[in-house]
Design an enzyme around this catalytic site. Structure first.
Site, PDB file in Angstrom:
ATOM      1  N   THR A   1       0.348  -0.982   0.115  1.00 60.51           N
ATOM      2  CA  THR A   1       0.253  -0.252   0.023  1.00 60.51           C
ATOM      3  C   THR A   1       0.819   1.440  -0.434  1.00 60.51           C
ATOM      4  O   THR A   1       0.491   2.528  -1.057  1.00 60.51           O
ATOM      5  CB  THR A   1      -1.016   0.079   1.226  1.00 60.51           C
ATOM      6  OG1 THR A   1      -1.473  -1.191   1.442  1.00 60.51           O
ATOM      7  CG2 THR A   1      -1.776   1.311   0.787  1.00 60.51           C
TER       8      THR A   1
ATOM      9  N   GLU B   1       7.026  -2.275  -4.452  1.00 59.76           N
ATOM     10  CA  GLU B   1       5.773  -2.961  -5.309  1.00 59.76           C
ATOM     11  C   GLU B   1       5.171  -1.919  -6.954  1.00 59.76           C
ATOM     12  O   GLU B   1       4.091  -1.658  -5.720  1.00 59.76           O
ATOM     13  CB  GLU B   1       4.750  -3.766  -4.352  1.00 59.76           C
ATOM     14  CG  GLU B   1       5.696  -4.480  -3.058  1.00 59.76           C
ATOM     15  CD  GLU B   1       4.771  -4.996  -2.601  1.00 59.76           C
ATOM     16  OE1 GLU B   1       3.881  -5.559  -2.640  1.00 59.76           O
ATOM     17  OE2 GLU B   1       5.088  -5.494  -1.008  1.00 59.76           O
TER      18      GLU B   1
ATOM     19  N   ASP C   1       2.220 -15.256  -2.430  1.00 60.47           N
ATOM     20  CA  ASP C   1       0.996 -14.972  -2.913  1.00 60.47           C
ATOM     21  C   ASP C   1       1.068 -15.503  -4.374  1.00 60.47           C
ATOM     22  O   ASP C   1       0.475 -14.556  -5.186  1.00 60.47           O
ATOM     23  CB  ASP C   1       1.275 -13.495  -2.830  1.00 60.47           C
ATOM     24  CG  ASP C   1       0.447 -13.167  -1.303  1.00 60.47           C
ATOM     25  OD1 ASP C   1       0.118 -14.501  -0.213  1.00 60.47           O
ATOM     26  OD2 ASP C   1       1.052 -12.096  -0.741  1.00 60.47           O
TER      27      ASP C   1
END
Length: 543
Positions: free
Chosen positions: A277, A317, A386
């Site tokens: 985030t 990311e 993931d």
């Protein structure tokens, strides 16, 4: 790597957050004295708010009085570190008698639990001067804030287990055992630094990654000041059995980590910035890497906690690729940022990075010159988990952390070995690569097929988020029934989960040793059992 937010390697595969997941902050100013209201957590039917008074003047602030109205549907149920009175929807908060003056440039925080969803206060005044009003959304935290209310105010949450006397001998062997500590774990999960000791994990760790610091406007910034350095710990909750005092210069997890390092001097602590985030700020950071590095150094080396941290970790990311947002800084951006950090922090500090594990042709590893940065990094952590999950709600079911490829794998290159081999082929030394392990599972519901590859109707229920559950829960509620590609899976009723067990972790550590890797890292400590089953498997497997 991070709860919802632990990585979706699929471009655009984002787990939707509820409205309660985004805290709102309202800043009000009275001259050079300001007051900030922020939602520390919001679970829809209630919330926890933190109020911070900052003295921006050049004189001590001997007293303060804050008056404000709360919108309809919101009331204060309990409060701490301030005296609060109410008339209808109008509230008055004043300084407690024991609280000292606020020094120039310093801040003081108090808090309350409220009913209903968090709403910004109205008509606020500080010491009788109109505050102005208005709301300004802050960047969301790296993961969803607590989804259940605290049982008591933060300063009086129930203690964990009694203090223990930890051993001080460093763990044997030269392999790195690196664990992430998630700052938000101190809320609903009730996982604190002391739990690293009581679980037996402290004697096995070589490094702790503290997640996360934020990246705002191209700078390193604080992620959660309450969890980081404001929360007061009782004697029973504290690593060394000594309670925090209201006036000590450093509290929160930072102070607990300081105590942990005193008991376990072999452990190094690294402050990680970014995450799923909070990676958006890296795009601006790449435009001026030197300024970014300076801001990070000033924060990590702040005199209040400089002794706590041994370096910095960058969890971007993803550079020159898409995560929650897309970056187009170019293949050299990551390399340039890391170079600036190494220059600013110097040769003795640890500079590390958690990176994509997308081993597909033309995928995220290929989008960035990771090899060009490796000389300035102590190690790289490809996030080998993931890969698959209920962010693809209809399936096919697949293990989220496969060690190798297997017949029927939904996406070529989405496995740990593919990522490791691709990084090695680009010239990155195996000794500077750590293998990632998830201490949690990902799952679907509406599944009829026991073997991987089945269809589903959505995400399986989870304690904190649908589609995700801690290992410590799954080992009892849905024990593993099979293995595929070096990891485990289970079907319980219509739910299908994949996760690592002590046995599959042992196999992964054998792989890490055979490849000459520098060790292993995992996300994250609170997912393990109370006696540290998984970290024991990591440590024993590495030898």
């Amino acid at each position: 790597m991070k709860i919802s937010l632990r990585r979706a390697l699929w471009a655009g595969a984002v787990v939707a957050l509820t409205v309660a997941a985004v805290p709102m902050t309202s800043a009000f100013g009275a001259g050079n004295v300001t007051t900030t209201f922020a939602a520390a957590s919001d679970w829809g039917t209630g919330h926890e708010a933190r109020v911070t008074i900052t003295n921006g003047t050049d004189a001590a602030l001997a007293t303060w009085r804050i008056e404000f109205d709360l919108p309809a549907g919101t009331t204060i149920g309990s409060f701490w570190d301030a005296d609060v009175t109410r008339t209808s929807n109008h509230y008055v908060a004043v300084k407690k008698s024991w609280a000292g003056a606020i020094a120039p440039g310093a801040s003081f925080s108090w808090g309350y639990n409220g009913t209903g969803a968090y709403k910004a206060p109205l008509n606020c005044t500080v010491n009788g001067v109109s505050c102005g009003g208005g709301t300004t959304p802050t960047t969301p935290p790296t993961t969803r804030p607590p989804t259940t209310p605290p049982t008591t105010p933060p300063t009086t949450r129930p203690p964990t287990t009694p203090p223990t006397t930890p051993p001080t001998n460093p763990p044997p062997g030269g392999k790195k055992v690196v664990g992430y500590f998630a700052q938000w774990g101190v809320y609903a999960r009730n996982y604190h630094v002391k739990n690293i000791v009581t679980s037996g994990s402290a004697s096995k760790l070589t490094h702790i990654m503290y997640a996360f610091g934020n990246t705002t406007n191209g700078q390193c910034t604080i992620g959660d000041s309450y969890a980081d350095y404001e929360k007061a710990y009782t004697a029973a909750e504290s690593v060394d059995g000594v309670a925090d005092t209201w006036d000590q210069p450093l509290r929160g997890s930072f102070n607990q980590l300081r105590k942990l390092k005193a008991a376990y001097p072999n452990i190094k602590v690294i402050w990680s910035f970014g995450g799923w985030t909070w990676s958006g700020g890296f795009t601006q950071a790449a435009q001026n890497p030197t300024a970014f590095a300076n801001s990070c150094y000033n924060l990590v080396e702040d005199p209040r906690w400089a002794d706590v941290f041994d370096g910095i970790d960058i969890d971007w990311e993803y550079p020159n690729a898409c995560g929650l947002t897309c970056d187009a800084s170019g293949p050299n951006a990551f390399k340039n940022v890391i170079s600036a950090l190494r220059t600013r922090f110097g040769s003795s500090a640890l500079v590390t990075a958690a990176i994509t594990a997308d081993g597909s042709n033309g995928g995220k590893i290929d989008a960035t010159d990771y090899a060009g940065a490796i000389n300035n990094l102590n190690w790289l952590m490809p996030m080998t988990y993931d890969y698959f999950g209920a962010f693809n709600a209809q399936g096919p079911t697949a293990p989220h952390s496969p060690l190798t490829s297997y017949t029927g794998i939904p996406q070529a290159g989405f496995n740990s070995d593919a990522a490791i081999q691709k990084l090695k082929s680009k010239g990155i030394p195996a000794s500077k690569l750590l293998l990632g392990v998830g201490f949690y599972g990902r799952g679907w519901t509406g599944v009829t097929q026991a073997a991987p590859g089945g269809s589903a109707t959505g995400a399986a229920p989870g304690t904190y988020e649908a589609g995700i559950e801690d290992y410590k829960v799954l080992k009892n509620t849905c024990p593993a029934t099979g293995t595929v590609a070096g990891t485990a899976y289970a079907k319980c009723g219509s739910n299908w989960w994949s996760y690592d067990t002590p046995s599959t972790i042992n196999g992964k550590m054998s792989y890490a040793n055979s490849q000459g890797l520098g060790g292993s890292f995992f996300w994250e400590l609170s997912g393990d059992t109370s006696n540290g089953e998984l970290i024991t498997a990591v440590k024993n497997g590495l030898g």
